[in-house]
Write a protein that holds these residues in place. Structure first.
Motif, PDB file in Angstrom:
ATOM      1  N   VAL A  25      51.114  55.177 117.942  1.00 28.62           N
ATOM      2  CA  VAL A  25      50.455  56.333 117.326  1.00 28.62           C
ATOM      3  C   VAL A  25      51.284  57.603 117.513  1.00 28.62           C
ATOM      4  O   VAL A  25      51.447  58.395 116.588  1.00 28.62           O
ATOM      5  CB  VAL A  25      49.037  56.532 117.909  1.00 28.62           C
ATOM      6  CG1 VAL A  25      48.401  57.795 117.361  1.00 28.62           C
ATOM      7  CG2 VAL A  25      48.166  55.329 117.606  1.00 28.62           C
ATOM      8  N   LEU A  26      51.815  57.791 118.713  1.00 28.70           N
ATOM      9  CA  LEU A  26      52.543  59.029 118.981  1.00 28.70           C
ATOM     10  C   LEU A  26      53.994  58.957 118.525  1.00 28.70           C
ATOM     11  O   LEU A  26      54.598  59.969 118.181  1.00 28.70           O
ATOM     12  CB  LEU A  26      52.488  59.353 120.480  1.00 28.70           C
ATOM     13  CG  LEU A  26      51.081  59.578 121.030  1.00 28.70           C
ATOM     14  CD1 LEU A  26      51.098  59.724 122.543  1.00 28.70           C
ATOM     15  CD2 LEU A  26      50.447  60.804 120.401  1.00 28.70           C
ATOM     16  N   GLY A  27      54.568  57.732 118.503  1.00 27.19           N
ATOM     17  CA  GLY A  27      55.973  57.599 118.137  1.00 27.19           C
ATOM     18  C   GLY A  27      56.178  57.305 116.668  1.00 27.19           C
ATOM     19  O   GLY A  27      57.144  57.765 116.055  1.00 27.19           O
ATOM     20  N   ASP A  28      55.258  56.537 116.092  1.00 25.99           N
ATOM     21  CA  ASP A  28      55.462  56.120 114.708  1.00 25.99           C
ATOM     22  C   ASP A  28      54.136  56.127 113.953  1.00 25.99           C
ATOM     23  O   ASP A  28      53.610  55.094 113.554  1.00 25.99           O
ATOM     24  CB  ASP A  28      56.067  54.699 114.721  1.00 25.99           C
ATOM     25  CG  ASP A  28      56.279  54.173 113.313  1.00 25.99           C
ATOM     26  OD1 ASP A  28      56.454  54.997 112.393  1.00 25.99           O
ATOM     27  OD2 ASP A  28      56.235  52.942 113.136  1.00 25.99           O
ATOM     28  N   PRO A  29      53.552  57.343 113.799  1.00 25.11           N
ATOM     29  CA  PRO A  29      52.222  57.428 113.180  1.00 25.11           C
ATOM     30  C   PRO A  29      52.236  56.975 111.716  1.00 25.11           C
ATOM     31  O   PRO A  29      53.201  57.232 111.006  1.00 25.11           O
ATOM     32  CB  PRO A  29      51.886  58.915 113.293  1.00 25.11           C
ATOM     33  CG  PRO A  29      53.184  59.601 113.438  1.00 25.11           C
ATOM     34  CD  PRO A  29      54.093  58.656 114.140  1.00 25.11           C
ATOM     35  N   GLN A  30      51.163  56.300 111.296  1.00 23.14           N
ATOM     36  CA  GLN A  30      51.091  55.774 109.943  1.00 23.14           C
ATOM     37  C   GLN A  30      50.374  56.729 108.984  1.00 23.14           C
ATOM     38  O   GLN A  30      50.698  56.801 107.817  1.00 23.14           O
ATOM     39  CB  GLN A  30      50.349  54.420 109.946  1.00 23.14           C
ATOM     40  CG  GLN A  30      50.969  53.386 110.865  1.00 23.14           C
ATOM     41  CD  GLN A  30      52.407  53.088 110.490  1.00 23.14           C
ATOM     42  OE1 GLN A  30      52.701  52.715 109.348  1.00 23.14           O
ATOM     43  NE2 GLN A  30      53.336  53.268 111.427  1.00 23.14           N
TER      44      GLN A  30
END
Ligand SMILES: Nc1ncnc2c1ncn2[C@@H]1O[C@H](COP(=O)(O)OP(=O)(O)OP(=O)(O)O)[C@@H](O)[C@H]1O
Ligand SMILES: [Mg+2]
Lengths: 284, 250
Positions: free
Chosen positions: B228-233
């Motif tokens: 969620v924090l590194g690669d939010p969709q």
């Protein structure tokens, strides 16, 4: 610019200057007090009517004569205001609590409390004393006291409880709602959070205004005299009219001052201390 | 590994007047896990935690604690609150009580524990949190970090089933944040179940098993912290994180 002191004894010099300044300050205030008060006294004493006033209001002989009796009367005042203060502390709190209940079933109680405070705050104390002192015995109900002291005390207690209830309520309202949320989050009931968290803080906060009300109660006990009991003012009045000399009233005034002034000083000190705390403490 | 749900939030809605703060939030917190709630200021993180602790009445939906619907009108809300611990952003210690009295108030009055036992347990906890020397001090005389640690101890003293932490470092000076967050990490390691509203993303990454991003009254995105924090969709999450990054807070 030339420095008169070198660095090493500048602290001592500053201390000395401060002392000199405060000594000078004390001197100035002493002199100005003497001038102002002395001037006022001179003005009164040099007035045309002063000899007559001195004889009728400030006669040392009349003071000595009446003082023991006035003092005995004042003892009744003291007993009366102590009892009334205790009743007022409790009754005021009960009324305040009735006013803040939110339970629907207790709505009539809340309404009664509102009517009560409006009524007794709105009617002059002396009128309440008259109405209760003469009206209650006239009902001729069995069990209703007829002693004027008791009736007068009751009237004072009812009147002052209305004021004190509002003081308590303001104190309770002044406690931030987050304190209640915090208490509830620990699993305390509404009643427990009121008793253990809200009230102790609220009561602490309202001590100064409560004392203020007590100062006025301590002199308002004289109003009970309209019902006839021989308290200080009444004794002084009787003595004054039988000797055509008003000095006993001055004696009574001195006695009232003896109880109200110390309380006023206690209140001052308390507020000064609180002011200091507020200045240092963090505001949240 | 089967995971026992402790708190379940099911379609919870809440409005303050016209302001529809929660529009249907679903969330599950399982035993020994930590969920981090993130979201912009005003997105309703505090409101959600308060709804769970029954400090705010919800409009619709259910909150379950150990399978029991605690938002049901017939449920004893005081009894339900006793099973949860809450730590507030502004500490909310009781200023008229000493540190020790703050800590034992719940155990004695809400849980009916004997005073001696409550004192003993309070002493143990305070010692563990490095506060035993301040047990007789009043909250005003403590630093913000110490006050918040006391608030944590106070919540723990009732041995809650789960802890709800509402931005517990937001009103602390930056240098005091660490000492409080350390303790939360420690509690997590011991298996405490926690729901944590926070603005500290590095902390969320360290302590949380799941991160939930609250936006527009719903959980817009949830998942593993790294994801969620590194690669939010979701676009909202991306926008929120980009703003944090620009503000230098990521
Ligand atoms: N008691 C209340 N009465 C009215 N409105 C409220 C109340 N509590 C919260 N709100 C509103 O609900 C919205 C969400 O507030 P909340 O405090 O839950 O947000 P938050 O995500 O915790 O924000 P922050 O990060 O600033 O703490 C805000 O618009 C706030 O004004
Ligand atoms: Mg908040």
């Amino acid at each position: 610019m030339q420095l008169t002191t070198d660095r090493s004894n500048r602290g001592a010099a500053r201390e000395e200057a401060r002392r000199r300044k405060s000594r000078r300050g004390a001197g100035v205030s002493a002199i100005s007090s003497v001038v102002v008060i002395g001037g006022l006294i001179a003005l009164v004493v040099s007035s045309k009517g002063w000899p007559a006033v001195q004889e009728t209001f400030f006669s040392w002989a009349a003071f000595k004569d009446s003082f023991p009796e006035v003092l005995r009367g004042f003892w009744l005042d003291v007993k009366l205001f102590i009892c009334v203060e205790i009743v007022v502390l409790v009754l005021g709190l009960v009324i305040a609590l009735c006013r803040i209940t939110s339970a629907a079933a207790l709505y009539p109680i809340r309404l009664l409390a509102i009517v009560y405070t409006d009524l007794f705050r709105g009617v002059p104390t002396i009128l309440v004393i008259y109405l209760i002192g003469f009206g209650l015995p006239a009902l001729e109900l069995s069990g209703v006291p007829t002693s004027p002291v008791l009736l007068g005390g009751l009237a004072l207690a009812l009147s002052y409880s209305a004021y004190v209830a509002e003081v308590y309520r303001a104190g309770i309202d002044s406690i931030h709602p987050s304190q209640k949320a915090s208490a509830l989050s620990l699993g305390l009931t509404n009643t427990q959070s009121l008793r253990l968290v809200i009230l102790p803080q609220a009561v602490r906060r309202v001590v100064p205004p409560l004392l203020n009300d007590f100062i006025s109660l301590q002199k308002d006990v004289a109003l009970v005299s309209v019902l006839g009991p021989l308290e200080a003012f009444r004794v002084a009045q009787i003595s004054a009219s039988s000797n055509f000399n008003y000095t006993p009233l001055i004696a009574a005034a001195v006695l009232y001052l003896c109880v109200t002034v110390p309380l006023a000083r206690v209140l001052d000190r308390m507020q000064a201390r609180r002011g200091q705390l507020d200045g240092v403490g963090t505001v949240r | 590994m089967t995971q026992t749900p402790v708190i379940e939030v099911d379609g919870v809605t809440k409005a303050f007047g016209d302001n529809q703060v929660l529009k249907g939030v679903d969330l599950t917190l399982t035993e020994h896990n930590a969920v981090a709630l993130i979201g912009a200021s005003g997105s309703g993180k505090s409101t959600l935690l308060r709804c769970i602790d029954l400090l705010v009445e919800i409009d619709d939906g259910d909150v379950l604690l150990d399978g029991e619907v605690i938002t049901d009108p017939s449920c004893n809300l005081v009894e339900a609150r006793r099973r949860l611990g809450f730590v507030f952003q502004a500490f909310n210690l009781f200023p008229h009580l000493t540190v020790r009295e703050n800590v034992v108030l719940g155990p004695i009055h809400a849980h009916g524990r004997p005073r001696a036992q409550a004192d003993e347990e309070a002493h143990e906890l305070l010692k563990r949190f490095g506060l035993d020397k301040r047990a007789d001090a009043y909250p005003d005389t403590l630093s913000g970090g110490q006050q918040q640690r006391v608030a944590l101890v106070r919540a723990l003293a009732s041995r809650p089933r789960a802890l709800l932490l509402d931005e517990i470092t937001s009103s602390l000076d930056p240098e005091l944040v660490g000492e409080v967050l350390e303790l939360v990490v420690e509690l997590k390691a011991e298996g405490m179940t926690m729901m944590i509203a926070t603005h500290e993303m590095s902390f969320a990454r360290e302590v949380a098993d799941e991160v939930c991003f609250l936006s527009e009254g719903r959980i817009a995105e949830r998942g593993d912290p790294e994801q969620v924090l590194g690669d939010p969709q979701q676009p909202e999450t991306q926008k929120f994180l980009r703003r944090l990054l620009e503000a230098g807070r990521l």
